[in-house]
Design an enzyme around this catalytic site. Structure first.
Site, PDB file in Angstrom:
ATOM      1  N   THR A 172       0.827  -1.202   0.000  1.00 43.19           N
ATOM      2  CA  THR A 172       0.000   0.000   0.000  1.00 43.19           C
ATOM      3  C   THR A 172       0.866   1.258   0.000  1.00 43.19           C
ATOM      4  O   THR A 172       1.987   1.225   0.504  1.00 43.19           O
ATOM      5  CB  THR A 172      -0.848  -0.067   1.289  1.00 43.19           C
ATOM      6  OG1 THR A 172      -1.783  -1.116   1.110  1.00 43.19           O
ATOM      7  CG2 THR A 172      -1.552   1.201   1.626  1.00 43.19           C
ATOM      8  N   VAL A 201     -13.157  -4.834   2.397  1.00 42.49           N
ATOM      9  CA  VAL A 201     -12.585  -3.487   2.369  1.00 42.49           C
ATOM     10  C   VAL A 201     -11.643  -3.370   3.569  1.00 42.49           C
ATOM     11  O   VAL A 201     -11.979  -3.816   4.673  1.00 42.49           O
ATOM     12  CB  VAL A 201     -13.698  -2.418   2.441  1.00 42.49           C
ATOM     13  CG1 VAL A 201     -13.114  -1.025   2.633  1.00 42.49           C
ATOM     14  CG2 VAL A 201     -14.557  -2.459   1.185  1.00 42.49           C
ATOM     15  N   ASP A 203      -8.514  -0.977   5.816  1.00 37.58           N
ATOM     16  CA  ASP A 203      -8.461   0.259   6.608  1.00 37.58           C
ATOM     17  C   ASP A 203      -8.180   1.500   5.748  1.00 37.58           C
ATOM     18  O   ASP A 203      -8.536   2.617   6.142  1.00 37.58           O
ATOM     19  CB  ASP A 203      -7.358   0.153   7.674  1.00 37.58           C
ATOM     20  CG  ASP A 203      -5.982  -0.084   7.043  1.00 37.58           C
ATOM     21  OD1 ASP A 203      -5.873  -0.938   6.132  1.00 37.58           O
ATOM     22  OD2 ASP A 203      -5.011   0.579   7.448  1.00 37.58           O
ATOM     23  N   GLY A 224      -0.486  -2.059   6.743  1.00 39.38           N
ATOM     24  CA  GLY A 224      -0.384  -3.300   7.503  1.00 39.38           C
ATOM     25  C   GLY A 224      -1.659  -4.089   7.275  1.00 39.38           C
ATOM     26  O   GLY A 224      -2.459  -3.731   6.409  1.00 39.38           O
ATOM     27  N   GLY A 226      -5.092  -4.738   7.354  1.00 42.12           N
ATOM     28  CA  GLY A 226      -6.116  -3.724   7.594  1.00 42.12           C
ATOM     29  C   GLY A 226      -7.102  -4.031   8.709  1.00 42.12           C
ATOM     30  O   GLY A 226      -7.563  -3.118   9.400  1.00 42.12           O
TER      31      GLY A 226
HETATM   32  N1  ASP Z   1      -3.766  -1.887   4.899  1.00 41.02           N
HETATM   33  C1  ASP Z   1      -3.995  -2.485   3.605  1.00 41.02           C
HETATM   34  C2  ASP Z   1      -5.259  -3.314   3.650  1.00 41.02           C
HETATM   35  O1  ASP Z   1      -5.451  -4.041   4.594  1.00 41.02           O
HETATM   36  C3  ASP Z   1      -2.879  -3.384   3.169  1.00 41.02           C
HETATM   37  C4  ASP Z   1      -1.501  -2.760   3.178  1.00 41.02           C
HETATM   38  O2  ASP Z   1      -1.185  -1.927   4.017  1.00 41.02           O
HETATM   39  O3  ASP Z   1      -0.712  -3.143   2.300  1.00 41.02           O
HETATM   40  O4  ASP Z   1      -6.025  -3.275   2.708  1.00 41.02           O
END
Ligand code: ASP
Length: 304
Positions: A172, A201, A203, A224, A226
């Protein structure tokens, strides 16, 4: 006049040194640098933090290395469903999209929602309809396709798991900034988790969980797994720790990641700036792609 500050991330996770070649490392650092420069150029010219975070995230979305925009991971059905959000710390206005397909830069769609819509969060086909009305650039499925992402999906499917992109590679993206007027802003964009299903969906598009900005305290963008960041309302938590407990940016950001998230069982990281231009970039995972620059100082990038 306050000095500007900008920080960006390209995801936190188990970025194994053993899988990182010098060449790969350099390519990622360059991509981070290009995004930093684009955001910094806006701040340098006296532009707004909101414009700077959008510009930096757009470039990261256009780069196939990261799990956002062009580089988004695949859902269980082999689609790319993207989530993004953006928030202005001066007005507390926010815009967000979830599960949107076929939009080249979901962060610009989130920005358009902030600017012209009566709503904060649009999702799925409705978000695409709004993007079309607003004349935002679309891209066909081939634009988002890569052999590498497709292989990741096959592996995750075979294991019957959803997985964080960076448990193998990259993640992300996000940006936070404080401009010369002392206004802060935050933006986050993602393809989510490989093999996600049932309209999952994360975070990233949720204000307070993956993204938050308030001039009184700070601007935060998280990365992280989510589900843990939603349950911990992490981005807002950092702001609350500053506002209600009087913690510094560094203390609040550290506490949210190294105490609260770890206690919940989540790992990952965040980037944050406050209205005085301080920066914090804590992470509890093996690495986090990140970069930051302060007015008058050299830009820095790091992974581990
Ligand atoms: N936080 C994002 C999610 O859970 C994933 C990521 O941080 O790569 O969709």
């Amino acid at each position: 006049m306050p000095k500007y500050t900008l920080a960006i991330h390209g995801g936190a996770g188990a970025i194994l040194r053993s899988e990182m070649t010098a060449e790969k490392e350099k390519a990622h650092q360059q991509a981070l640098q290009v995004a930093l420069q684009a955001g910094e150029a806006i701040l340098q010219a006296g532009g707004a933090a909101l414009a700077a975070v959008e510009a930096a995230v757009c470039l990261l979305e256009d780069c196939e290395y990261f799990n956002a925009g062009k580089g988004s991971v695949f859902t269980h059905e082999g689609k790319n469903e993207m989530d993004a959000s953006i928030m202005c710390g001066k007005t507390l206005a926010a815009g967000a999209v979830a599960m949107v397909q076929g939009v080249k830069n979901p962060i610009s769609l989130a920005r358009r929602i902030l600017d012209v819509s009566d709503h904060v969060l649009l999702c799925g086909p409705g978000a695409l309809e709004f993007a079309r009305e607003q004349g935002l650039e679309e891209a066909p499925p081939e634009y988002f396709f890569s052999e590498f992402r497709h292989r990741q999906l096959q592996e995750a499917r075979a294991r019957g798991k959803t997985q964080l992109d960076h448990s193998q590679k990259y993640g992300t993206v996000g940006a936070v900034a404080c401009d010369r007027q002392g206004h802060v802003a935050a933006a986050t964009s993602t393809g989510g988790l490989t093999n996600k299903q049932y309209g999952r969906v994360g975070d990233s598009p949720l204000i307070g969980a993956g993204t938050y900005a308030n001039n009184l305290t700070c601007a935060v963008s998280c990365t992280g797994y989510g589900e843990y960041f939603i349950r911990g309302v992490v981005a807002f938590d950092v702001s609350c720790l500053m506002e209600y407990k009087g913690m510094s940016l560094e203390e609040a950001a550290h506490h949210a990641i190294h105490h609260r998230q770890l206690a919940l069982g989540g790992d990952g990281g965040l980037i944050a700036v406050d209205a005085k231009g301080n920066v914090a970039l804590p992470f509890s995972s093996a690495g986090m792609y990140r970069g930051w620059v302060r007015e008058g100082e050299e830009a820095e990038v790091g992974i581990y």
